[in-house]
Design an enzyme around this catalytic site. Structure first.
Site, PDB file in Angstrom:
ATOM      1  N   LEU A   1      69.181  63.980  -6.669  1.00  0.00           N
ATOM      2  CA  LEU A   1      69.772  62.739  -7.161  1.00  0.00           C
ATOM      3  C   LEU A   1      69.851  62.846  -8.676  1.00  0.00           C
ATOM      4  O   LEU A   1      68.978  63.447  -9.310  1.00  0.00           O
ATOM      5  CB  LEU A   1      68.907  61.523  -6.788  1.00  0.00           C
ATOM      6  CG  LEU A   1      68.818  61.131  -5.307  1.00  0.00           C
ATOM      7  CD1 LEU A   1      67.856  59.962  -5.149  1.00  0.00           C
ATOM      8  CD2 LEU A   1      70.176  60.784  -4.739  1.00  0.00           C
ATOM      9  N   ASP A   2      70.875  62.249  -9.265  1.00  0.00           N
ATOM     10  CA  ASP A   2      70.966  62.226 -10.723  1.00  0.00           C
ATOM     11  C   ASP A   2      69.730  61.544 -11.310  1.00  0.00           C
ATOM     12  O   ASP A   2      69.100  60.698 -10.665  1.00  0.00           O
ATOM     13  CB  ASP A   2      72.208  61.456 -11.177  1.00  0.00           C
ATOM     14  CG  ASP A   2      73.497  62.149 -10.778  1.00  0.00           C
ATOM     15  OD1 ASP A   2      73.462  63.364 -10.517  1.00  0.00           O
ATOM     16  OD2 ASP A   2      74.533  61.457 -10.721  1.00  0.00           O
ATOM     17  N   LYS A   3      69.422  61.886 -12.548  1.00  0.00           N
ATOM     18  CA  LYS A   3      68.241  61.332 -13.218  1.00  0.00           C
ATOM     19  C   LYS A   3      68.197  59.811 -13.102  1.00  0.00           C
ATOM     20  O   LYS A   3      67.154  59.236 -12.776  1.00  0.00           O
ATOM     21  CB  LYS A   3      68.246  61.749 -14.691  1.00  0.00           C
ATOM     22  CG  LYS A   3      67.131  61.125 -15.518  1.00  0.00           C
ATOM     23  CD  LYS A   3      67.221  61.536 -16.980  1.00  0.00           C
ATOM     24  CE  LYS A   3      66.142  60.846 -17.804  1.00  0.00           C
ATOM     25  NZ  LYS A   3      66.211  61.226 -19.244  1.00  0.00           N
TER      26      LYS A   3
ATOM     27  N   THR B   1      69.835  57.803 -11.028  1.00  0.00           N
ATOM     28  CA  THR B   1      70.092  57.256  -9.702  1.00  0.00           C
ATOM     29  C   THR B   1      68.751  57.162  -8.982  1.00  0.00           C
ATOM     30  O   THR B   1      67.962  58.102  -9.004  1.00  0.00           O
ATOM     31  CB  THR B   1      71.054  58.155  -8.901  1.00  0.00           C
ATOM     32  OG1 THR B   1      72.329  58.184  -9.557  1.00  0.00           O
ATOM     33  CG2 THR B   1      71.253  57.629  -7.492  1.00  0.00           C
TER      34      THR B   1
ATOM     35  N   ARG C   1      80.001  58.650  -8.471  1.00  0.00           N
ATOM     36  CA  ARG C   1      80.352  58.225  -9.827  1.00  0.00           C
ATOM     37  C   ARG C   1      81.750  58.698 -10.205  1.00  0.00           C
ATOM     38  O   ARG C   1      82.552  57.939 -10.784  1.00  0.00           O
ATOM     39  CB  ARG C   1      79.327  58.758 -10.816  1.00  0.00           C
ATOM     40  CG  ARG C   1      77.913  58.254 -10.563  1.00  0.00           C
ATOM     41  CD  ARG C   1      76.873  59.050 -11.318  1.00  0.00           C
ATOM     42  NE  ARG C   1      77.012  58.885 -12.761  1.00  0.00           N
ATOM     43  CZ  ARG C   1      76.384  59.629 -13.654  1.00  0.00           C
ATOM     44  NH1 ARG C   1      75.590  60.621 -13.260  1.00  0.00           N
ATOM     45  NH2 ARG C   1      76.556  59.410 -14.943  1.00  0.00           N
TER      46      ARG C   1
END
Length: 320
Positions: A138-140, A142, A241
């Site tokens: 997961l993105d930082k 998110t 995104r």
């Protein structure tokens, strides 16, 4: 050392695919096979081959020498984790926003991997010494559900579910504007941005196919903001995104896609609506995860409530 004598029944399309098929029972991943080829540890008819895509049309014998296992040099760091589920083979965590998944440039100590190492639990080695246990990311900024593999067998089984799209991941997102139609499927290609290599972009036919299902759940402030649910059919970097931004409906709070500050100023007041202006992460939360247990075969299902920071944003907007 593994040696394979090529027969008429073998698929001779590509070296990496051939080895992946032959080494499946040895729990050697495609990524490790690729690294082994690039390192010069694979011989085709006694000649070193360093091209994973090498065509095997005229090959007769292949030798594969597995790379020595590298010990991780990452230091454990005591970081509190919200562990939703854990057994001998896997762990499911609710990753908090602001936590990077694995070490990288500029951050070697404060990541999910550092926190996992501090728990002194077994972790898979498939993704290499820098990413033990990490099957997907997961993105930082998110938040939400992630599965961590505790051994290589579990890792490869979960990876296969991701490839075959049998592992289900759903997200909540707050986006700018209203989607038309209100539900549907976005199918594009996504590649590294030609303008900024840290970002991704939708392309006509370059990169990898990316598929996102979406459904509008709540339209707020006369259509200025919408709560949507997204289900990933593929798992490309920044996929939701990028897809939303490309449609003109970037995610609220996203600092990198869609000019968030400009949209804030269009609908809100800098002095009166500080809650929104101080919200510094994309309003994106992985709330649902379903997978087959890699050993028992049991269906595992996990679902989270929306995090408080996103709930607060929704409550605030609904009162406007």
């Amino acid at each position: 050392m593994f040696t394979f004598i090529i027969t008429e029944e073998d698929n001779l399309e590509r070296l990496d695919k051939f080895l992946a098929d032959k080494l499946r029972e040895q729990l050697i991943s495609r990524e490790k096979i690729k690294k082994t080829i690039l390192a010069g540890n694979v011989l085709v008819d006694d000649q070193v081959v360093t091209m994973p895509r090498f065509n095997l049309a005229s090959a007769k014998i292949i030798s594969f020498k597995e790379l020595a296992k590298q010990e991780t040099k990452i230091s454990p760091t005591e970081i509190e984790l919200d562990v939703i589920y854990e057994d001998d083979d896997l762990m499911v965590v609710n990753k908090q926003a602001g936590l990077t998944v694995h070490p990288g440039a500029g951050n070697s100590n404060n990541t999910l991997v550092n926190a996992l190492l501090a728990r002194k639990t077994d972790l898979s080695s498939v993704s290499g010494s820098e990413r033990p246990g990490i099957v997907h990311r997961l993105d930082k900024n998110t938040s939400g559900l992630m599965v961590v593999a505790k051994n290589d067998q579990a890792h490869l089984h979960i990876s296969r579910q991701l490839e075959e799209r049998s592992l289900t991941r759903k997200y909540y997102a707050l986006i700018w504007g209203m989607l038309n139609p209100e539900e549907g499927i976005i199918e594009t290609y996504i590649a590294r941005s030609s303008r900024n290599r840290k970002l991704m972009e939708v392309t006509v036919n370059k990169g990898k196919k990316a598929i996102t299902r979406y459904q509008s759940k709540k339209i707020m402030l006369n259509g200025a903001v919408t709560l949507i649910e997204c289900q990933l059919q593929t798992g490309r970097t920044h996929q939701i995104r990028v897809h939303m931004s490309n449609m003109g409906h970037s995610i609220l709070g996203d600092p990198e896609y869609g000019n968030n500050k400009k949209k804030l100023l269009r609908h809100f007041n800098l002095e009166d609506d500080k809650l929104l202006f101080n919200f510094k992460r994309q309003a994106l939360h992985a709330f649902y995860l379903q997978l087959e247990h890699p050993i028992s075969g049991k269906l595992l299902e996990f679902q989270l409530d929306m995090p408080k920071d996103m709930q607060d944003i929704i409550s605030y907007i609904e009162q406007k």
